[in-house]
Design an enzyme around this catalytic site. Sequence first.
Site, mmCIF file in Angstrom:
data_model
loop_
_atom_site.group_PDB
_atom_site.id
_atom_site.type_symbol
_atom_site.label_atom_id
_atom_site.label_comp_id
_atom_site.label_asym_id
_atom_site.label_seq_id
_atom_site.Cartn_x
_atom_site.Cartn_y
_atom_site.Cartn_z
ATOM 1 N N HIS A 129 5.658 6.019 11.454
ATOM 2 C CA HIS A 129 5.114 5.904 10.097
ATOM 3 C C HIS A 129 4.152 7.096 9.952
ATOM 4 O O HIS A 129 2.938 6.939 9.981
ATOM 5 C CB HIS A 129 4.381 4.563 9.976
ATOM 6 C CG HIS A 129 3.973 4.179 8.590
ATOM 7 N ND1 HIS A 129 4.094 5.026 7.501
ATOM 8 C CD2 HIS A 129 3.438 3.031 8.112
ATOM 9 C CE1 HIS A 129 3.646 4.390 6.427
ATOM 10 N NE2 HIS A 129 3.239 3.192 6.774
ATOM 11 N N LYS A 176 23.313 -6.984 -2.321
ATOM 12 C CA LYS A 176 24.723 -7.420 -2.345
ATOM 13 C C LYS A 176 25.472 -6.842 -1.146
ATOM 14 O O LYS A 176 26.688 -6.891 -1.068
ATOM 15 C CB LYS A 176 25.411 -6.930 -3.619
ATOM 16 C CG LYS A 176 24.830 -7.486 -4.898
ATOM 17 C CD LYS A 176 25.598 -6.915 -6.088
ATOM 18 C CE LYS A 176 24.920 -7.234 -7.405
ATOM 19 N NZ LYS A 176 25.383 -6.354 -8.479
ATOM 20 N N ARG A 179 11.628 3.568 3.305
ATOM 21 C CA ARG A 179 11.153 2.564 4.275
ATOM 22 C C ARG A 179 12.335 1.655 4.561
ATOM 23 O O ARG A 179 13.008 1.173 3.655
ATOM 24 C CB ARG A 179 9.993 1.760 3.711
ATOM 25 C CG ARG A 179 9.700 0.551 4.596
ATOM 26 C CD ARG A 179 8.407 -0.113 4.307
ATOM 27 N NE ARG A 179 7.287 0.695 4.738
ATOM 28 C CZ ARG A 179 6.047 0.216 4.886
ATOM 29 N NH1 ARG A 179 5.806 -1.048 4.646
ATOM 30 N NH2 ARG A 179 5.069 0.994 5.271
ATOM 31 N N ARG A 188 0.799 -1.234 0.000
ATOM 32 C CA ARG A 188 0.000 0.000 0.000
ATOM 33 C C ARG A 188 0.828 1.278 0.000
ATOM 34 O O ARG A 188 0.621 2.172 -0.815
ATOM 35 C CB ARG A 188 -0.896 0.037 1.245
ATOM 36 C CG ARG A 188 -2.197 -0.676 1.080
ATOM 37 C CD ARG A 188 -2.700 -1.124 2.425
ATOM 38 N NE ARG A 188 -1.982 -2.345 2.755
ATOM 39 C CZ ARG A 188 -2.462 -3.553 2.559
ATOM 40 N NH1 ARG A 188 -3.678 -3.710 2.143
ATOM 41 N NH2 ARG A 188 -1.752 -4.619 2.809
ATOM 42 N N THR A 189 1.770 1.360 0.932
ATOM 43 C CA THR A 189 2.504 2.618 1.099
ATOM 44 C C THR A 189 3.316 2.943 -0.155
ATOM 45 O O THR A 189 3.333 4.079 -0.622
ATOM 46 C CB THR A 189 3.408 2.530 2.346
ATOM 47 O OG1 THR A 189 2.604 2.118 3.448
ATOM 48 C CG2 THR A 189 4.032 3.866 2.670
HETATM 49 C C1 NCD Z 1 1.975 -0.891 8.270
HETATM 50 C C2 NCD Z 1 3.467 -0.813 8.272
HETATM 51 O O1 NCD Z 1 4.132 -1.283 7.363
HETATM 52 O O2 NCD Z 1 3.977 -0.249 9.211
HETATM 53 N N1 NCD Z 1 1.390 -1.059 7.035
HETATM 54 C C3 NCD Z 1 1.235 -0.005 6.197
HETATM 55 O O3 NCD Z 1 2.101 0.818 6.018
HETATM 56 N N2 NCD Z 1 0.055 0.113 5.585
HETATM 57 C C4 NCD Z 1 1.444 -1.787 9.288
HETATM 58 C C5 NCD Z 1 1.819 -3.219 9.270
HETATM 59 O O4 NCD Z 1 2.696 -3.658 8.536
HETATM 60 O O5 NCD Z 1 1.229 -3.938 10.061
#
Ligand code: NCD
Length: 321
Positions: free
Chosen positions: A134, A82, A104, A54-55
Amino acid sequence: MKHLLSIEDLSYEEALSILDTAHEMARVSDGPVKKLPTLRGRTIVNLFLEDSTRTRISFEAAAKRLSADVINFAAKGSSVSKGESLKDTAQTLQAMGTDAVIIRHSASGSAHWLAHSPWMNGSVINAGDGTHEHPTQALLDAFTIRKHLCGGAGDLGGMNVGIVGDVLHSRVARSNVLLLSKLGANVVLIAPPTLLPVGVESWPATVSYDFNREIPKLDALMMLRVQQERMNDYFFPTSREYAQYFGLNRDRLTLLKQNSIIMHPGPMNRGLEITAECADSARSVIVEQVKNGVSVRMAVLYLLLAGSSEIASTVNAEVNA
Ligand code: NCD
């Protein structure tokens, strides 16, 4: 504002201005042309060194709707697998003239590190760093609550929000507690003691171990994913017992107030923290959270990179053109 690294760094006014800008961006997404020329010629890198659906897609859609050039960079298939360090990766991105990096990473603090490293001149947006924060997820959650329960404007004063489950491993919970409380909501964390972090007493939230007792008070019920991949120990006896005490099921659904909403950041463990019936029920705004994520991320990119708050007139010109 140059970076968005944590909710902690945002003032009340900045948080509200992101939500207000997202409101304008939603009008673009709902319109016929779905695109603004604002970030034409800017390069944005999606640096996802931990899995995401999603993100990552949401940031990509947001950047493209603002006409930016997007480079997707994932650990798998790149030299990161690597063993290349974040420093060398950052230098490479810098050499390519990147205006913003959305990162991320599994290490808490990685976004801060990148933003303050001498190898990065552009903006840095934290898309999830370890178990730390987040921020854009919290902003899209606040946007969703505001839209459903607060008439789409102002703050979240007086709203009761329950965050349930694996708080210990959840950067979503941490960012949400900070943002929702900043915007005036009362937050209660509902979890077994083993899934609460040390020092939770100092968070701007209350704690409860009794899910059934809290449900009738809540306006928004946010379920968290049980993050098995971050668990290197036993945090609850069995999945069945976890679901029994902290899962959202049909019986608990009946305890909810009439207009309250069910949220989950995704991905869901259907049958563990939430049953399929609840996830797909009329109360659930889980799919809408994903949609709102695009508007919120457009707002963040716009405010960081275009750096102006004249969004309403820009959007009006585009939508009415
Ligand atoms: C979350 C995350 O990755 O922190 N998901 C997200 O970004 N939609 C929550 C999760 O992984 O449970």
